[in-house]
Design a protein around this motif. Structure first.
Motif, PDB file in Angstrom:
ATOM      1  N   ALA A   1      30.971  35.364  39.746  1.00 18.94           N
ATOM      2  CA  ALA A   1      31.716  36.306  40.594  1.00 18.94           C
ATOM      3  C   ALA A   1      31.549  37.747  40.113  1.00 18.94           C
ATOM      4  O   ALA A   1      31.459  38.677  40.927  1.00 18.94           O
TER       5      ALA A   1
ATOM      6  N   ALA B   1      34.950  34.892  44.067  1.00 30.44           N
ATOM      7  CA  ALA B   1      35.479  34.008  43.027  1.00 30.44           C
ATOM      8  C   ALA B   1      34.380  33.052  42.560  1.00 30.44           C
ATOM      9  O   ALA B   1      33.461  32.732  43.320  1.00 30.44           O
ATOM     10  N   THR B   2      34.477  32.642  41.326  1.00 31.16           N
ATOM     11  CA  THR B   2      33.642  31.547  40.826  1.00 31.16           C
ATOM     12  C   THR B   2      34.416  30.253  41.057  1.00 31.16           C
ATOM     13  O   THR B   2      35.623  30.201  40.809  1.00 31.16           O
ATOM     14  N   GLU B   3      33.733  29.237  41.541  1.00 26.48           N
ATOM     15  CA  GLU B   3      34.400  27.981  41.891  1.00 26.48           C
ATOM     16  C   GLU B   3      35.274  27.482  40.739  1.00 26.48           C
ATOM     17  O   GLU B   3      34.799  27.309  39.622  1.00 26.48           O
TER      18      GLU B   3
ATOM     19  N   ILE C   1      40.811  25.091  44.150  1.00 30.62           N
ATOM     20  CA  ILE C   1      39.811  25.301  45.207  1.00 30.62           C
ATOM     21  C   ILE C   1      40.497  25.307  46.575  1.00 30.62           C
ATOM     22  O   ILE C   1      40.266  26.184  47.407  1.00 30.62           O
TER      23      ILE C   1
ATOM     24  N   LEU D   1      42.575  28.457  47.232  1.00 26.58           N
ATOM     25  CA  LEU D   1      41.744  29.619  47.566  1.00 26.58           C
ATOM     26  C   LEU D   1      41.172  29.497  48.977  1.00 26.58           C
ATOM     27  O   LEU D   1      41.037  30.492  49.689  1.00 26.58           O
ATOM     28  N   GLU D   2      40.868  28.273  49.388  1.00 33.55           N
ATOM     29  CA  GLU D   2      40.355  28.071  50.753  1.00 33.55           C
ATOM     30  C   GLU D   2      41.413  28.405  51.794  1.00 33.55           C
ATOM     31  O   GLU D   2      41.086  28.818  52.912  1.00 33.55           O
TER      32      GLU D   2
ATOM     33  N   VAL E   1      38.239  34.093  50.656  1.00 36.26           N
ATOM     34  CA  VAL E   1      37.679  33.976  49.302  1.00 36.26           C
ATOM     35  C   VAL E   1      36.300  33.344  49.381  1.00 36.26           C
ATOM     36  O   VAL E   1      36.146  32.239  49.893  1.00 36.26           O
ATOM     37  N   HIS E   2      35.311  34.062  48.892  1.00 34.93           N
ATOM     38  CA  HIS E   2      33.945  33.531  48.810  1.00 34.93           C
ATOM     39  C   HIS E   2      33.773  32.916  47.421  1.00 34.93           C
ATOM     40  O   HIS E   2      33.811  33.618  46.423  1.00 34.93           O
ATOM     41  N   GLN E   3      33.609  31.591  47.372  1.00 37.68           N
ATOM     42  CA  GLN E   3      33.489  30.900  46.083  1.00 37.68           C
ATOM     43  C   GLN E   3      32.013  30.666  45.747  1.00 37.68           C
ATOM     44  O   GLN E   3      31.302  29.994  46.488  1.00 37.68           O
TER      45      GLN E   3
ATOM     46  N   ASP F   1      29.738  27.776  39.815  1.00 36.76           N
ATOM     47  CA  ASP F   1      29.952  28.113  38.402  1.00 36.76           C
ATOM     48  C   ASP F   1      28.694  27.712  37.638  1.00 36.76           C
ATOM     49  O   ASP F   1      28.561  26.587  37.159  1.00 36.76           O
TER      50      ASP F   1
END
Length: 513
Positions: free
Chosen positions: A25, A106-108, A115, A118-119, A125-127, A130
């Motif tokens: 991220a 964001a990093t997953e 998760i 954030l969804e 949020v763009h994941q 990692d």
């Protein structure tokens, strides 16, 4: 820094186990424009009753990482627990309102729960993947596709080939992939290693300790003395200390347990790797270099590297492949409540009281204590695997769901029906007696087969096999034990099963066992 304006601003979420400068991220963001968000929130601190040392470790490490990012030129909005954000999404909304940001990078996360949160965030949020791990979900799924059994050993060999670690051309160093057979020596008479490197709390850590003491006083676990490293330099120093002082004997005694020595030759660096303070590659390279220099033997170094690029990566793959319902699997139908002895209530079982006391004081117990003492007992006693899972997630400083759940639900409790393990990890008291000094000073007698003073693990072991005969009798790795059971006198078998029932009834009634 000043107020950000314009729709171009993005927020960059950094979670408590993502304390790595190389985070995906951060790589996707623009340091001159975007805003990093980090937050200590009650939802994350309390979804299970985390060990106070675990909370303190993460909050202190988060505060220090935020300071590092600021020093590197990032605009960081950091919320302490006292600032009152209950959730990560709440903190993101506050900063989005402040800055006009319409997107979060964001990093997953390593937990389905986060998760999903954030969804569902009102701010999109763009994941990103990692990629601090060695094996991506896609790569693991490709490896798993079409296999009847997902055995870690074959996955591990592919990871050795991929990394080149301990390889001699396309062959494994020394001609064998796995030296686990050499790593099962019983407890030594003397341990020459003083244990993991201890760190003094600085001002930042001291403030966090006061906060945790005030807010989480009722949680199971001893907060002070607190001696974990809380930044990358400390984590590196802990690794160096292990490589220099303990790695040479780590392999031989990695399965051994001692009543008066909680660490033996273990590294106690998993919490640093899992929080992002210590890259896995750095740990593996340091161990391999020790082998190449003649400082540590191959069985020790291979065993250490296998834990990281074998088990750790395999656990991640299983967690994401199996999906969010994995924690609720319970193929053996175990429903007993987790007994109070896991939270420190009195027990006469020396192995259990020793492992739980170490867990309480250190937020740590090594893998054999987790698998063959507390995990073994829970499985033999028929305890609800979800309750067992939540306990492990709460009490250990290195526990995050992606790594803890497959270890507990799969390997330890066999609740996934054999995805992780080809047989349940169960044993009677003899294994514990062989690998530890606990039985010598236990109120129970490991050699006694019947009566109230006989080791409970023995009766519970046979009762477990008897209870699940239909499932396991044809398992080639367990058939011999069923033959042994079938050769026993009927009267003796009935006594054993009655002894197990009496013990479990007593435990369920809340009596000390």
């Amino acid at each position: 820094m000043g107020q950000h304006t314009g729709a171009m601003v993005k927020l960059v979420l950094v979670l408590g186990d993502q304390l790595s400068p190389e985070l995906s991220a951060l790589r996707e963001a623009d340091k001159t424009r975007d805003v990093v968000v980090m937050a200590e929130v009650m939802e994350e601190a309390s979804y299970v009753p985390h060990h106070p040392k675990k909370i303190a470790f993460l909050f202190a490490a988060m505060r220090k990482f935020a300071a590092e990012l600021r020093a590197d030129g990032w605009d960081v909005r950091y919320f302490t627990l006292d600032e009152g954000h209950t959730s990560i999404v709440s903190a993101l909304l506050a900063v989005a309102g402040d800055t006009g940001a319409a997107e979060v990078l964001a990093t997953e996360p390593g937990e389905w729960r986060v998760i999903s949160a954030l969804e569902d965030s009102p701010v999109p949020v763009h994941q990103f993947p990692d990629d601090r791990f060695l094996c991506s979900h896609t790569e693991f799924d490709a490896w798993a596709e079409g296999r009847k059994q997902l055995r870690m050993e074959y996955f591990y060999r592919d990871m050795r080939r991929k990394t080149g670690l301990l390889m001699d051309g396309d062959q494994p160093e020394g001609g064998k992939w796995n030296y686990d057979h050499d790593n099962r020596k019983p407890a030594p008479d003397e341990v020459t290693h003083e244990g993991p490197l201890q760190f003094q709390a600085d001002e930042t850590t001291g403030e966090v300790l006061d906060l945790v003491e005030a807010r989480f006083a009722d949680n199971f676990g001893t907060l002070r003395p607190f001696s974990f490293a809380t930044d990358r330099a400390g984590a590196r120093a802990a690794l160096t200390h292990f490589i220099d002082q303990a790695l040479p004997k780590y392999g031989d005694f990695q399965d051994a347990m001692l009543t008066d020595n909680r660490f033996l030759y273990h590294s106690v660096i998993s919490m640093y790797i899992n929080a992002g303070l210590l890259p896995w590659r750095e740990a593996c390279d340091a161990a391999e270099a020790a082998y190449r220099a003649g400082h540590a033997p191959l069985n020790a170094v291979e065993g250490f590297i296998r834990q990281i690029i074998g088990w750790r990566e395999y656990m991640l793959g299983i967690y994401f492949r199996e999906g969010p319902d994995y924690m609720h699997r319970n193929v053996l139908g175990h429903t007993r409540k987790l007994p109070a002895l896991y939270w420190g209530a009195d027990t006469r079982m020396k192995c259990m009281s020793t492992a739980v006391a170490a867990t309480r004081d250190e937020a740590y117990a090594h893998h054999i204590q987790r698998l063959m003492v507390t995990g073994n007992f829970a499985l033999l006693a028929g305890i609800d695997p979800f309750e067992v899972h939540e306990w492990y997630l709460a009490v250990y400083a290195d526990a995050y769901e992606w790594v803890e759940a497959p270890n507990v639900i799969g390997m330890s409790q066999f609740a996934d029906g054999g995805i992780v393990g080809s047989k349940p990890y169960v044993s009677g008291g003899n294994y514990i007696n062989k690998m530890s000094d606990h039985c010598k000073t236990c109120a129970y007698k490991v050699k006694e087969k019947a009566g109230d003073d006989a080791c409970p693990f023995n009766a519970l072991y046979w009762a477990f096999l008897n209870r699940h005969r239909e499932r396991f009798a044809k398992n080639p790795r367990m058939a011999q034990m069923y033959r042994t059971w079938d050769r026993m006198d009927d009267t003796h078998c009935a006594e054993v099963l009655e002894r197990a029932d009496r013990f479990l009834a007593k435990m369920e009634q809340g009596e000390s066992v």
